[in-house]
Design a protein around this motif. Structure first.
Motif, PDB file in Angstrom:
ATOM      1  N   UNK A 257       0.842  -1.199   0.000  1.00 52.77           N
ATOM      2  CA  UNK A 257       0.000   0.000   0.000  1.00 52.77           C
ATOM      3  C   UNK A 257       0.879   1.251   0.000  1.00 52.77           C
ATOM      4  N   UNK A 258       0.455   2.228  -0.758  1.00 56.44           N
ATOM      5  CA  UNK A 258       1.223   3.470  -0.837  1.00 56.44           C
ATOM      6  C   UNK A 258       2.193   3.474  -1.998  1.00 56.44           C
ATOM      7  N   UNK A 259       2.437   2.287  -2.584  1.00 60.08           N
ATOM      8  CA  UNK A 259       3.332   2.210  -3.743  1.00 60.08           C
ATOM      9  C   UNK A 259       2.593   1.711  -4.984  1.00 60.08           C
ATOM     10  N   UNK A 260       1.269   1.727  -4.914  1.00 63.05           N
ATOM     11  CA  UNK A 260       0.466   1.179  -5.998  1.00 63.05           C
ATOM     12  C   UNK A 260      -0.109   2.265  -6.916  1.00 63.05           C
ATOM     13  N   UNK A 261       0.677   3.294  -7.150  1.00 65.50           N
ATOM     14  CA  UNK A 261       0.278   4.358  -8.070  1.00 65.50           C
ATOM     15  C   UNK A 261       0.879   4.075  -9.458  1.00 65.50           C
ATOM     16  N   UNK A 262       0.871   5.060 -10.317  1.00 65.69           N
ATOM     17  CA  UNK A 262       1.548   4.917 -11.614  1.00 65.69           C
ATOM     18  C   UNK A 262       0.631   4.414 -12.711  1.00 65.69           C
ATOM     19  N   UNK A 263       1.081   3.433 -13.487  1.00 63.86           N
ATOM     20  CA  UNK A 263       0.296   2.950 -14.623  1.00 63.86           C
ATOM     21  C   UNK A 263      -1.021   2.324 -14.170  1.00 63.86           C
ATOM     22  N   UNK A 264      -1.128   2.018 -12.884  1.00 68.22           N
ATOM     23  CA  UNK A 264      -2.379   1.472 -12.352  1.00 68.22           C
ATOM     24  C   UNK A 264      -3.522   2.474 -12.445  1.00 68.22           C
ATOM     25  N   UNK A 265      -3.200   3.756 -12.673  1.00 70.08           N
ATOM     26  CA  UNK A 265      -4.245   4.769 -12.830  1.00 70.08           C
ATOM     27  C   UNK A 265      -5.010   4.560 -14.131  1.00 70.08           C
ATOM     28  N   UNK A 266      -4.442   3.802 -15.058  1.00 68.54           N
ATOM     29  CA  UNK A 266      -5.078   3.601 -16.365  1.00 68.54           C
ATOM     30  C   UNK A 266      -5.967   2.368 -16.409  1.00 68.54           C
ATOM     31  N   UNK A 267      -5.964   1.561 -15.376  1.00 65.97           N
ATOM     32  CA  UNK A 267      -6.774   0.343 -15.363  1.00 65.97           C
ATOM     33  C   UNK A 267      -6.476  -0.475 -14.127  1.00 65.97           C
ATOM     34  N   UNK A 268      -6.916  -1.705 -14.136  1.00 65.42           N
ATOM     35  CA  UNK A 268      -6.669  -2.613 -13.019  1.00 65.42           C
ATOM     36  C   UNK A 268      -5.307  -3.270 -13.206  1.00 65.42           C
ATOM     37  N   UNK A 269      -4.395  -2.983 -12.295  1.00 64.56           N
ATOM     38  CA  UNK A 269      -3.035  -3.509 -12.414  1.00 64.56           C
ATOM     39  C   UNK A 269      -2.973  -4.925 -11.864  1.00 64.56           C
ATOM     40  N   UNK A 270      -2.501  -5.865 -12.685  1.00 72.51           N
ATOM     41  CA  UNK A 270      -2.265  -7.227 -12.209  1.00 72.51           C
ATOM     42  C   UNK A 270      -0.783  -7.483 -11.987  1.00 72.51           C
ATOM     43  N   UNK A 271       0.037  -6.511 -12.332  1.00 69.20           N
ATOM     44  CA  UNK A 271       1.472  -6.549 -12.072  1.00 69.20           C
ATOM     45  C   UNK A 271       1.996  -5.130 -12.154  1.00 69.20           C
ATOM     46  N   UNK A 272       2.820  -4.730 -11.180  1.00 69.04           N
ATOM     47  CA  UNK A 272       3.207  -3.324 -11.091  1.00 69.04           C
ATOM     48  C   UNK A 272       4.563  -3.176 -10.421  1.00 69.04           C
ATOM     49  N   UNK A 273       5.340  -2.189 -10.853  1.00 71.12           N
ATOM     50  CA  UNK A 273       6.537  -1.763 -10.119  1.00 71.12           C
ATOM     51  C   UNK A 273       6.815  -0.320 -10.479  1.00 71.12           C
ATOM     52  N   UNK A 274       7.038   0.488  -9.452  1.00 70.81           N
ATOM     53  CA  UNK A 274       7.304   1.909  -9.635  1.00 70.81           C
ATOM     54  C   UNK A 274       8.709   2.272  -9.170  1.00 70.81           C
TER      55      UNK A 274
END
Length: 332
Positions: A257-274
């Motif tokens: 939590x708190x690091x789940x920003x970024x490209x996830x703003x464009x849809x539902x992120x199933x994999x993410x790294x910022x």
């Protein structure tokens, strides 16, 4: 076949051209029969295996696109790149530079781009930048480091140790720098990273010197190539094993939590790294985000790299607007 004796007198007679032709045809037929028989019996199993292998080879080769299909894909690629460049110009800031790459994994071959589309925007001149320009990776390189670690473990025929898994989880889910330092050393630093990237198909990425893994240089298109290797469904499309991919996907799907920003703003992120990094010389921020997102039944691999933002918050806002614009362009 029975043999007929030829009288001596007959051998001395003139032979007509038609008869010569008939004899030649019979000889050729006899030769073909002998060759066919030679391939049977003891050699029939090998011959059958060869035919089966040939059949498998033919069935495994995908048909090459026709010239019209290639032209259509090229036109789609160009159209998407044009839309993407326009979209970036509408969200870019006055100072920061941006580079974006997007790939729709569910695009129709005859209607959308056949490869990742990229676009750049330079805050220095307010125009499109160079798509091949590299950016500091900051913490998105941690996905690359884990991929390198897993490839090395695969080569050694082993699984990650319990300690390595602890470090890997902290590095990806919490972006822990201390854990990253350990694993950066484990893979051999830039040398190990660069070797892994050659296998992963990253052609524009160079590991940071010494202990400066965060200053690894990369491009948005290389980051999409890395995501493609991590989220591939077929073993033939990536050097990472199915177990390695599942492990990486699990960590990238459970970002703290708190690091789940970024490209996830464009849809539902199933994999993410910022990634985020304040440059001491300028006080400006590098803000980056990569991931797999789901939007309206389509899966997108998306990478947004940026530098020159005045604050972390403004950089995040810029990256998120760029991610939304990129998906809108790709789905248009």
């Amino acid at each position: 076949m029975s043999r007929h004796r030829i009288a001596p007198s007959a051998r001395r007679r003139a032979v007509s051209p038609a008869l010569v032709g008939l004899v030649l045809l019979l000889a050729l037929a006899l030769s073909a029969w002998v060759v066919t028989r030679a391939g049977t019996g003891a050699g029939s199993a090998a011959s059958g295996a060869s035919r089966a292998a040939a059949a498998d080879t033919v069935s495994a080769v995908s048909p090459s696109p026709s010239p019209s299909e290639s032209d259509a894909n090229a036109d789609a690629d160009e159209a998407l790149s044009t839309r993407l460049a326009s979209a970036l110009g509408s969200v870019a800031s006055d100072s920061a530079s941006l580079q974006v790459a997007v790939l729709d994994l569910d695009a129709d071959d005859d209607a959308s781009a056949s490869r990742a589309a990229t676009a750049s925007y330079s805050g220095e001149d307010g125009e499109g930048g160079e798509d091949g320009e590299t950016y500091d990776t900051a913490s998105i390189v941690k996905v690359d480091i884990l991929a390198a670690l897993l490839l090395q473990a695969q080569d050694e025929g082993r699984v990650l140790t319990a300690q390595e898994r602890t470090y890997a989880s902290a590095m990806i889910r919490n972006s822990d720098n201390a854990a990253t330092n350990v694993l950066w050393s484990t893979i051999g630093g830039a040398t190990g990273l660069d070797a892994a990237n050659r296998r992963l198909g990253l052609t524009g990425t160079t590991g940071g010197s010494g202990k400066l893994w965060g200053l690894t240089q990369s491009t948005a298109s290389d980051q999409v190539a890395l995501l493609a290797a991590v989220f591939a469904e077929d073993d033939a499309d990536t050097p990472l094993s199915a177990a390695s991919r599942a492990y990486m996907q699990g960590l990238m799907g459970a970002i703290a939590d708190g690091q789940d920003w970024g490209v996830s703003a464009a849809g539902t992120a199933t994999g993410l790294k910022n990634g985020w990094l304040s440059r001491s010389a300028t006080g400006l921020w590098d803000i980056n985000s990569i991931g797999l997102i789901e939007v309206d039944g389509h899966s997108y691999l998306l990478a947004v790299l940026s530098d020159g933002s005045g604050s972390m918050a403004s950089g995040i806002s810029l990256v998120e607007r760029a991610a939304q614009a990129a998906v809108a362009a790709a789905s248009a």
